[in-house]
Enzyme design. Structure first.
Site, PDB file in Angstrom:
ATOM      1  N   LYS A  13      47.396  30.888 -59.760  1.00  0.00           N
ATOM      2  CA  LYS A  13      48.339  31.439 -58.783  1.00  0.00           C
ATOM      3  C   LYS A  13      48.427  30.592 -57.511  1.00  0.00           C
ATOM      4  CE  LYS A  13      46.614  35.389 -58.337  1.00  0.00           C
ATOM      5  NZ  LYS A  13      45.863  36.010 -57.422  1.00  0.00           N
ATOM      6  N   ARG A  88      47.047  44.509 -55.029  1.00  0.00           N
ATOM      7  CA  ARG A  88      45.918  44.442 -55.955  1.00  0.00           C
ATOM      8  C   ARG A  88      45.730  45.755 -56.711  1.00  0.00           C
ATOM      9  NH1 ARG A  88      43.873  39.270 -54.706  1.00  0.00           N
ATOM     10  NH2 ARG A  88      41.786  39.032 -55.519  1.00  0.00           N
ATOM     11  N   ARG A 127      36.410  25.397 -60.146  1.00  0.00           N
ATOM     12  CA  ARG A 127      36.721  25.625 -58.739  1.00  0.00           C
ATOM     13  C   ARG A 127      35.453  25.874 -57.926  1.00  0.00           C
ATOM     14  NH1 ARG A 127      40.764  30.416 -57.458  1.00  0.00           N
ATOM     15  NH2 ARG A 127      38.958  31.728 -57.805  1.00  0.00           N
ATOM     16  N   ARG A 133      33.150  28.382 -53.309  1.00  0.00           N
ATOM     17  CA  ARG A 133      33.411  29.761 -52.877  1.00  0.00           C
ATOM     18  C   ARG A 133      32.238  30.666 -53.224  1.00  0.00           C
ATOM     19  NH1 ARG A 133      39.501  31.819 -54.070  1.00  0.00           N
ATOM     20  NH2 ARG A 133      38.317  33.713 -54.461  1.00  0.00           N
ATOM     21  N   ARG A 144      35.105  40.559 -60.745  1.00  0.00           N
ATOM     22  CA  ARG A 144      36.502  40.393 -60.297  1.00  0.00           C
ATOM     23  C   ARG A 144      37.465  40.580 -61.469  1.00  0.00           C
ATOM     24  NH1 ARG A 144      35.969  34.834 -57.853  1.00  0.00           N
ATOM     25  NH2 ARG A 144      38.219  34.863 -57.588  1.00  0.00           N
TER      26      ARG A 144
HETATM   27  P1  AMP Z   1      41.698  35.918 -53.844  1.00  0.00           P
HETATM   28  O1  AMP Z   1      41.571  34.661 -53.061  1.00  0.00           O
HETATM   29  O2  AMP Z   1      43.101  36.458 -53.885  1.00  0.00           O
HETATM   30  O3  AMP Z   1      41.077  35.813 -55.226  1.00  0.00           O
HETATM   31  O4  AMP Z   1      40.851  37.034 -53.070  1.00  0.00           O
HETATM   32  C1  AMP Z   1      39.458  36.919 -52.883  1.00  0.00           C
HETATM   33  C2  AMP Z   1      38.849  38.272 -52.583  1.00  0.00           C
HETATM   34  O5  AMP Z   1      39.434  38.812 -51.381  1.00  0.00           O
HETATM   35  C3  AMP Z   1      39.091  39.337 -53.634  1.00  0.00           C
HETATM   36  O6  AMP Z   1      38.145  39.286 -54.686  1.00  0.00           O
HETATM   37  C4  AMP Z   1      38.945  40.622 -52.796  1.00  0.00           C
HETATM   38  O7  AMP Z   1      37.591  40.907 -52.518  1.00  0.00           O
HETATM   39  C5  AMP Z   1      39.601  40.225 -51.486  1.00  0.00           C
HETATM   40  N1  AMP Z   1      41.059  40.518 -51.510  1.00  0.00           N
HETATM   41  C6  AMP Z   1      42.097  39.624 -51.484  1.00  0.00           C
HETATM   42  N2  AMP Z   1      43.287  40.250 -51.495  1.00  0.00           N
HETATM   43  C7  AMP Z   1      43.001  41.581 -51.528  1.00  0.00           C
HETATM   44  C8  AMP Z   1      43.798  42.760 -51.565  1.00  0.00           C
HETATM   45  N3  AMP Z   1      45.138  42.706 -51.606  1.00  0.00           N
HETATM   46  N4  AMP Z   1      43.144  43.958 -51.591  1.00  0.00           N
HETATM   47  C9  AMP Z   1      41.811  44.045 -51.557  1.00  0.00           C
HETATM   48  N5  AMP Z   1      41.004  42.976 -51.541  1.00  0.00           N
HETATM   49  C10 AMP Z   1      41.582  41.745 -51.512  1.00  0.00           C
END
Ligand code: AMP
Length: 191
Positions: A13, A88, A127, A133, A144
């Site tokens: 993404k 989400r 990654r 990360r 996740r």
């Molecule tokens: P991402 O970079 O989108 O994979 O987000 C990393 C982490 O941030 C996720 O595993 C969640 O813990 C948190 N996160 C990101 N976007 C959201 C969202 N819309 N709602 C809740 N948690 C989020």
């Protein structure tokens, strides 16, 4: 154009969003990036969010909606955006709908990048090495994935019911996937 990008962790993404930004000249709004910036800045919100992120769980809907509203109110988002990482869960999808309806700027396209889980796990391992990360360890990645299956997959249905969902195959190299996305966006912009 207002685009929501959907896909499992590691579906590509973020990479595709970066290519779309160049192609469409729209801002990339990643809620994960917004949270990581808050963590780095050491803000209250960042401190509260860090433990949740590190477990691979979802930060609360209230916090996320506040962050998103603030970001969408900036001038660069007025002409459209590519939203990555939000919604989400279905409650977030409903909140986004309400917010954008109020602004008379509904989502035009929900683009789902569809990948198989094995490929995703391989990508995330890669990654983890490149970016370091803290939520890319195997155990957290597994959580996740579970959170995605339980809470985020129903969002796909939400947009399918609105007839704005398109599924794009995420397999193949980055450019192949991007060509597919461009095809979808072309059709959407003509409709
Ligand atoms: P991402 O970079 O989108 O994979 O987000 C990393 C982490 O941030 C996720 O595993 C969640 O813990 C948190 N996160 C990101 N976007 C959201 C969202 N819309 N709602 C809740 N948690 C989020």
């Amino acid at each position: 154009m207002r685009i929501v990008l959907l896909g499992a962790p590691g579906s590509g993404k973020g990479t595709q969003a970066a290519l779309m930004v160049e192609h469409l000249n729209l801002p990339h709004i990643s809620t994960g990036d917004l949270l990581r910036a808050a963590v780095k800045a050491g803000s209250d919100l960042g401190l509260r969010a860090k433990a949740v992120i590190d477990r691979g769980e979802l930060v609360s809907d209230d916090i996320m909606l506040g962050l998103l509203e603030e970001r969408l109110s900036r001038p660069d988002a007025l002409g459209g955006f590519i939203l990555d990482g939000y919604p989400r869960n279905v409650a977030q999808a409903e909140a986004l709908d309400e917010l954008l309806d109020r602004l008379e700027q509904p989502v035009d396209e929900a683009l789902q990048i569809d990948v198989d889980i094995e490929m995703v796990i391989e990508r995330i391992a890669k990654r983890a090495k490149q970016e370091g990360r803290s939520d890319d360890t195997e155990e957290v990645v597994r959580n996740r994935m579970k959170v995605y299956a339980d809470q985020t997959e129903p969002v796909i249905e939400f947009y399918a019911n609105k007839a704005i969902l398109t599924r794009v195959l995420g397999q193949g190299d980055i450019d192949d996937v991007f060509q597919r996305i461009k095809g979808v966006l072309q059709i959407r912009s003509e409709s």
